[in-house]
Design an enzyme around this catalytic site. Sequence first.
Site, PDB file in Angstrom:
ATOM      1  N   THR A 161       2.235  -5.013  -9.773  1.00 12.91           N
ATOM      2  CA  THR A 161       2.683  -5.568 -11.276  1.00 12.91           C
ATOM      3  C   THR A 161       1.659  -6.185 -11.956  1.00 12.91           C
ATOM      4  O   THR A 161       0.869  -6.891 -11.180  1.00 12.91           O
ATOM      5  CB  THR A 161       3.846  -6.313 -10.855  1.00 12.91           C
ATOM      6  OG1 THR A 161       4.793  -5.875 -10.093  1.00 12.91           O
ATOM      7  CG2 THR A 161       4.529  -6.886 -12.338  1.00 12.91           C
TER       8      THR A 161
ATOM      9  N   TRP B  39       1.812  -0.255  -6.005  1.00 14.82           N
ATOM     10  CA  TRP B  39       3.074  -1.209  -6.882  1.00 14.82           C
ATOM     11  C   TRP B  39       2.464  -2.405  -7.319  1.00 14.82           C
ATOM     12  O   TRP B  39       3.361  -3.334  -7.024  1.00 14.82           O
ATOM     13  CB  TRP B  39       4.240  -1.368  -5.767  1.00 14.82           C
ATOM     14  CG  TRP B  39       5.037  -0.447  -5.555  1.00 14.82           C
ATOM     15  CD1 TRP B  39       5.344   0.148  -4.410  1.00 14.82           C
ATOM     16  CD2 TRP B  39       5.633   0.572  -6.351  1.00 14.82           C
ATOM     17  NE1 TRP B  39       6.080   1.369  -4.477  1.00 14.82           N
ATOM     18  CE2 TRP B  39       6.556   1.405  -5.806  1.00 14.82           C
ATOM     19  CE3 TRP B  39       6.033   0.627  -7.834  1.00 14.82           C
ATOM     20  CZ2 TRP B  39       7.337   2.441  -6.142  1.00 14.82           C
ATOM     21  CZ3 TRP B  39       6.792   1.350  -8.189  1.00 14.82           C
ATOM     22  CH2 TRP B  39       7.482   2.282  -7.641  1.00 14.82           C
TER      23      TRP B  39
ATOM     24  N   ILE C 262      33.237  -2.284 -17.060  1.00 10.74           N
ATOM     25  CA  ILE C 262      33.849  -2.651 -18.157  1.00 10.74           C
ATOM     26  C   ILE C 262      33.666  -2.079 -19.412  1.00 10.74           C
ATOM     27  O   ILE C 262      34.433  -1.918 -20.267  1.00 10.74           O
ATOM     28  CB  ILE C 262      33.777  -4.525 -18.046  1.00 10.74           C
ATOM     29  CG1 ILE C 262      34.515  -4.849 -17.012  1.00 10.74           C
ATOM     30  CG2 ILE C 262      34.302  -4.638 -19.560  1.00 10.74           C
ATOM     31  CD1 ILE C 262      34.200  -6.355 -16.782  1.00 10.74           C
TER      32      ILE C 262
ATOM     33  N   SER D 275       7.256  -3.258   3.609  1.00 15.85           N
ATOM     34  CA  SER D 275       7.897  -4.472   4.341  1.00 15.85           C
ATOM     35  C   SER D 275       7.018  -4.815   5.565  1.00 15.85           C
ATOM     36  O   SER D 275       7.125  -6.117   5.683  1.00 15.85           O
ATOM     37  CB  SER D 275       9.136  -3.852   4.842  1.00 15.85           C
ATOM     38  OG  SER D 275       9.855  -3.283   4.068  1.00 15.85           O
TER      39      SER D 275
ATOM     40  N   GLU E 231       0.735  -1.347  -0.102  1.00 16.95           N
ATOM     41  CA  GLU E 231       0.021   0.194   0.127  1.00 16.95           C
ATOM     42  C   GLU E 231       0.913   1.217  -0.034  1.00 16.95           C
ATOM     43  O   GLU E 231       2.075   1.201   0.355  1.00 16.95           O
ATOM     44  CB  GLU E 231      -0.978  -0.011   1.216  1.00 16.95           C
ATOM     45  CG  GLU E 231      -2.043  -1.178   1.163  1.00 16.95           C
ATOM     46  CD  GLU E 231      -2.944  -1.383   2.344  1.00 16.95           C
ATOM     47  OE1 GLU E 231      -2.953  -0.426   3.082  1.00 16.95           O
ATOM     48  OE2 GLU E 231      -3.790  -2.229   2.443  1.00 16.95           O
TER      49      GLU E 231
ATOM     50  N   GLU F 144       9.618  -8.333  -3.377  1.00 16.10           N
ATOM     51  CA  GLU F 144       9.351  -9.659  -2.632  1.00 16.10           C
ATOM     52  C   GLU F 144      10.237  -9.623  -1.524  1.00 16.10           C
ATOM     53  O   GLU F 144      10.569 -10.659  -0.937  1.00 16.10           O
ATOM     54  CB  GLU F 144       9.847 -10.825  -3.511  1.00 16.10           C
ATOM     55  CG  GLU F 144       8.617 -11.747  -3.545  1.00 16.10           C
ATOM     56  CD  GLU F 144       7.956 -11.758  -4.895  1.00 16.10           C
ATOM     57  OE1 GLU F 144       7.480 -12.717  -5.375  1.00 16.10           O
ATOM     58  OE2 GLU F 144       7.878 -10.661  -5.871  1.00 16.10           O
TER      59      GLU F 144
ATOM     60  N   GLY G 145      32.689   4.482 -20.904  1.00 15.92           N
ATOM     61  CA  GLY G 145      31.759   5.298 -21.369  1.00 15.92           C
ATOM     62  C   GLY G 145      30.604   4.873 -22.325  1.00 15.92           C
ATOM     63  O   GLY G 145      29.544   5.347 -21.898  1.00 15.92           O
TER      64      GLY G 145
ATOM     65  N   GLU H  38       7.268 -17.260  -0.402  1.00 17.60           N
ATOM     66  CA  GLU H  38       8.353 -18.043  -0.201  1.00 17.60           C
ATOM     67  C   GLU H  38       8.812 -18.533  -1.548  1.00 17.60           C
ATOM     68  O   GLU H  38      10.105 -18.625  -2.159  1.00 17.60           O
ATOM     69  CB  GLU H  38       7.966 -19.166   0.625  1.00 17.60           C
ATOM     70  CG  GLU H  38       9.137 -19.879   1.338  1.00 17.60           C
ATOM     71  CD  GLU H  38       8.890 -20.855   2.417  1.00 17.60           C
ATOM     72  OE1 GLU H  38       8.145 -20.534   3.593  1.00 17.60           O
ATOM     73  OE2 GLU H  38       9.111 -21.883   2.407  1.00 17.60           O
TER      74      GLU H  38
HETATM   75  C1  LIG Z   1       8.443  -2.079  -9.226  1.00 20.49           C
HETATM   76  C2  LIG Z   1       8.021  -2.425  -8.550  1.00 20.49           C
HETATM   77  C3  LIG Z   1       7.218  -3.666  -8.497  1.00 20.49           C
HETATM   78  C4  LIG Z   1       6.402  -4.286  -7.445  1.00 20.49           C
HETATM   79  N1  LIG Z   1       5.506  -5.072  -7.398  1.00 20.49           N
HETATM   80  C5  LIG Z   1       4.574  -5.318  -6.468  1.00 20.49           C
HETATM   81  C6  LIG Z   1       3.516  -6.575  -6.463  1.00 20.49           C
HETATM   82  O1  LIG Z   1       3.226  -6.684  -7.569  1.00 20.49           O
HETATM   83  N2  LIG Z   1       2.601  -6.615  -5.248  1.00 20.49           N
HETATM   84  C7  LIG Z   1       3.108  -6.105  -4.271  1.00 20.49           C
HETATM   85  O2  LIG Z   1       2.174  -6.272  -3.080  1.00 20.49           O
HETATM   86  N3  LIG Z   1       4.035  -5.076  -3.993  1.00 20.49           N
HETATM   87  C8  LIG Z   1       4.981  -4.817  -4.957  1.00 20.49           C
HETATM   88  N4  LIG Z   1       6.082  -4.291  -5.031  1.00 20.49           N
HETATM   89  C9  LIG Z   1       6.131  -3.452  -3.646  1.00 20.49           C
HETATM   90  C10 LIG Z   1       7.436  -3.896  -2.755  1.00 20.49           C
HETATM   91  O3  LIG Z   1       7.206  -5.289  -2.472  1.00 20.49           O
HETATM   92  C11 LIG Z   1       7.779  -2.945  -1.902  1.00 20.49           C
HETATM   93  O4  LIG Z   1       8.521  -2.067  -2.424  1.00 20.49           O
HETATM   94  C12 LIG Z   1       8.814  -3.691  -0.814  1.00 20.49           C
HETATM   95  O5  LIG Z   1       8.363  -4.746  -0.195  1.00 20.49           O
HETATM   96  C13 LIG Z   1       9.502  -2.743  -0.159  1.00 20.49           C
HETATM   97  O6  LIG Z   1       8.436  -1.965   0.550  1.00 20.49           O
HETATM   98  P1  LIG Z   1       8.508  -0.303   0.788  1.00 20.49           P
HETATM   99  O7  LIG Z   1       8.719  -0.113  -0.798  1.00 20.49           O
HETATM  100  O8  LIG Z   1       7.347   0.209   1.329  1.00 20.49           O
HETATM  101  O9  LIG Z   1       9.618   0.134   1.647  1.00 20.49           O
HETATM  102  P2  LIG Z   1       9.832  -0.050   3.190  1.00 20.49           P
HETATM  103  O10 LIG Z   1       9.137  -0.982   3.691  1.00 20.49           O
HETATM  104  O11 LIG Z   1       9.201   1.573   3.534  1.00 20.49           O
HETATM  105  O12 LIG Z   1      11.439   0.172   3.559  1.00 20.49           O
HETATM  106  C14 LIG Z   1      12.084   1.572   3.356  1.00 20.49           C
HETATM  107  C15 LIG Z   1      13.564   0.773   3.761  1.00 20.49           C
HETATM  108  O13 LIG Z   1      13.517   0.656   5.017  1.00 20.49           O
HETATM  109  C16 LIG Z   1      14.072  -0.728   5.215  1.00 20.49           C
HETATM  110  N5  LIG Z   1      13.510  -1.513   6.351  1.00 20.49           N
HETATM  111  C17 LIG Z   1      12.230  -1.636   6.574  1.00 20.49           C
HETATM  112  N6  LIG Z   1      11.961  -2.187   7.745  1.00 20.49           N
HETATM  113  C18 LIG Z   1      13.253  -2.456   8.267  1.00 20.49           C
HETATM  114  C19 LIG Z   1      13.589  -3.147   9.606  1.00 20.49           C
HETATM  115  N7  LIG Z   1      12.454  -3.773  10.384  1.00 20.49           N
HETATM  116  N8  LIG Z   1      14.792  -3.124   9.760  1.00 20.49           N
HETATM  117  C20 LIG Z   1      15.811  -2.625   8.865  1.00 20.49           C
HETATM  118  N9  LIG Z   1      15.390  -2.172   7.536  1.00 20.49           N
HETATM  119  C21 LIG Z   1      14.069  -1.886   7.381  1.00 20.49           C
HETATM  120  C22 LIG Z   1      13.759  -1.479   3.985  1.00 20.49           C
HETATM  121  O14 LIG Z   1      14.723  -2.370   3.815  1.00 20.49           O
HETATM  122  C23 LIG Z   1      14.086  -0.225   2.937  1.00 20.49           C
HETATM  123  O15 LIG Z   1      15.572  -0.137   2.629  1.00 20.49           O
HETATM  124  C24 LIG Z   1       6.760  -3.729  -6.199  1.00 20.49           C
HETATM  125  C25 LIG Z   1       7.642  -2.546  -5.926  1.00 20.49           C
HETATM  126  C26 LIG Z   1       8.412  -2.311  -7.089  1.00 20.49           C
HETATM  127  C27 LIG Z   1       9.317  -1.090  -6.765  1.00 20.49           C
END
Ligand SMILES: Cc1cc2nc3c(=O)[nH]c(=O)nc-3n(C[C@H](O)[C@H](O)[C@H](O)COP(=O)(O)OP(=O)(O)OC[C@H]3O[C@@H](n4cnc5c(N)ncnc54)[C@H](O)[C@@H]3O)c2cc1C
Length: 404
Positions: free
Chosen positions: A164, A162, A358, A137, A132, A384, A361, A261
Site C-alpha cells: 500500500t 501488495w 436494506i 500470512s 510477497e 494486517e 436493488g 499489533e
Molecule cells: C489491498 C491490499 C493491501 C495490502 N497492503 C499490504 C501492505 O501494505 N504491506 C504488506 O506487507 N502486505 C499488504 N497486504 C497483504 C496482506 O497482508 C495479505 O494479503 C494477508 O496477510 C494474507 O496473506 P495472503 O494474501 O498471502 O493469503 P494466504 O496467507 O495465502 O492465506 C490464504 C487463506 O488461507 C488462510 N490461512 C493461511 N494460513 C492459515 C492457517 N495456518 N490456518 C488457517 N487458515 C490459514 C488465510 O486466512 C486465507 O483465508 C495487502 C493486501 C491487500 C489485499
Amino acid sequence: MAVETAAYTEQTDIQRDITEMVRQFVDEQIIPNAEQYDHEDSFPEPIVEQMKELGLFGVTIPEEYGGMGLDLTTYAMIVEELSRGWISISGVVNTHFIGSYLLMKFGTDEQKDHFLPKMATGEIRAAFSLSEPEVGSDVQGIKATAKKAGDGSWELNGQKMWVTNGLGSGVVFVLMKTDPKAEPPYRGMTCFITEKEPWREVNEGEHAGLTIPPKIKKMGYKGVESTELVYDGYSCPPERVLGGEEAGVGQGFVQMMDALEVGRVNVAARGVGIAQRALELALRYSQERKTFGKPIAQHQAIQFKLADMATKVEAARLLTRKAARMKDAGERSDLEAGMAKLLASETGKECVEECFRIHGGYGYSKEYEIERLYRDAPLLLIGEGTSEIQRMVIGKKLLQRHKI
Ligand SMILES: Cc1cc2nc3c(=O)[nH]c(=O)nc-3n(C[C@H](O)[C@H](O)[C@H](O)COP(=O)(O)OP(=O)(O)OC[C@H]3O[C@@H](n4cnc5c(N)ncnc54)[C@H](O)[C@@H]3O)c2cc1C
C-alpha cells in the site's frame, strides 16, 4: 444521504476537538468526493494535501519532531472518522503511521532526526512491506534477501507484493532475510529503511535497483495504490538497518510483529468507521423507502437489522478503544488487538452487507454510496492478518495467559 447516530463517547477535550474537526473535514471534503476518485481509481491528491495541513500525518509523532504527540487511542478515533468517509483515505495514512511507530520505538537517534520531521508534515510518506507473491500470512516464509556487500552496504534482492502506497511513498520499511539458514527462520530477518523517489516507477542514482510495476487492479480500496516492489541489487547503507546494524540485524521479524499489533488496532478502527457509515446510510434509506404502505423502517424485520447493526458497531468500537488504551498504558495488548481487529473487521463486513440488503436493488447501483462500501469492506478481513490468523493469535494468547 445518511442519518447521524450519536456514538458512545468517552473522550478528553483534545480528543473531542480533534474528532469533531476530522468529522467536519470528512463530511465536507471526503464523502462528497470519494465517489469520483473511486470510479476513476485516482489518487485523491487535494484531500491528501489538506490532510497534511491539518497535521494528520504526524498525529502520533512527538512534538519535538513536529508532530502532535497524541496517543494510539486518539489516533484510532481519527482513523474511525476518516474511514467513515472512505477507507482508502485511512489507507494513505495507515502504513505511514506504522512506519513512524517503527522509527519511534526502534529507530536510532539519527534515523528519527532524519525521517520523523519530514514524516510529521507528510512531506514524505511511508510504506510497510512484508508480503510477497508467495507469502502473506506465513511471514517467516519470505524469500527476499539482503546480503552484506564488500563496501559495507547491504544488497537487497527479491519481490514484494501488495505494498500500500508502494508508488507514492518516499520510504519503505521492508522485511528481508539476512540469514537464510537461521533456525527458527524469524531470527534471520532484518527490517531495512529503504528510501526511494516518490511516484517514480524506475528509481535511479542512489536509489537504483528498486522498480515499481504498474499498480494492482482491485475490486475496491481504490484511489490508494497497491503495488509490487522489485528489489534488484538495491544498495542500502548500513545506517538504514532499523535500529542500526548492531541492534537491528536479526530483529526485523520481532519489530514488524510489534508494529502489526498497533496496525491491528488501526484496522479495527477502520472496521468501526465503515460499519458506522453503513448504519447511518441504512437509517436514512429505511425511513425514506416505502413498501406495503409504510417506510421499510416500520417493518420489524428491518428494525431488527438496524438493531443488530447498531449493537455490533458499539461493541466493536468499545473493544477497539480498549485495545488502544491498553497499548497506550504500556500493557501487552496482543490478545485485545487481535480481538478488536477480528470483531471490527467482521462487523464492518456484516453491517455493510445488511445496509446493502436494506437498499434493495438500489444497493446494486453505482448511484448509491453503499455500492462502494460493499467493495471496500472485505479488504479489512484480509489486511494486517486475516480473520483466521486473528483467531490463531487469540487462541494462542488465551492459552498462554490461562495455562493450567
Ligand atoms: C489491498 C491490499 C493491501 C495490502 N497492503 C499490504 C501492505 O501494505 N504491506 C504488506 O506487507 N502486505 C499488504 N497486504 C497483504 C496482506 O497482508 C495479505 O494479503 C494477508 O496477510 C494474507 O496473506 P495472503 O494474501 O498471502 O493469503 P494466504 O496467507 O495465502 O492465506 C490464504 C487463506 O488461507 C488462510 N490461512 C493461511 N494460513 C492459515 C492457517 N495456518 N490456518 C488457517 N487458515 C490459514 C488465510 O486466512 C486465507 O483465508 C495487502 C493486501 C491487500 C489485499
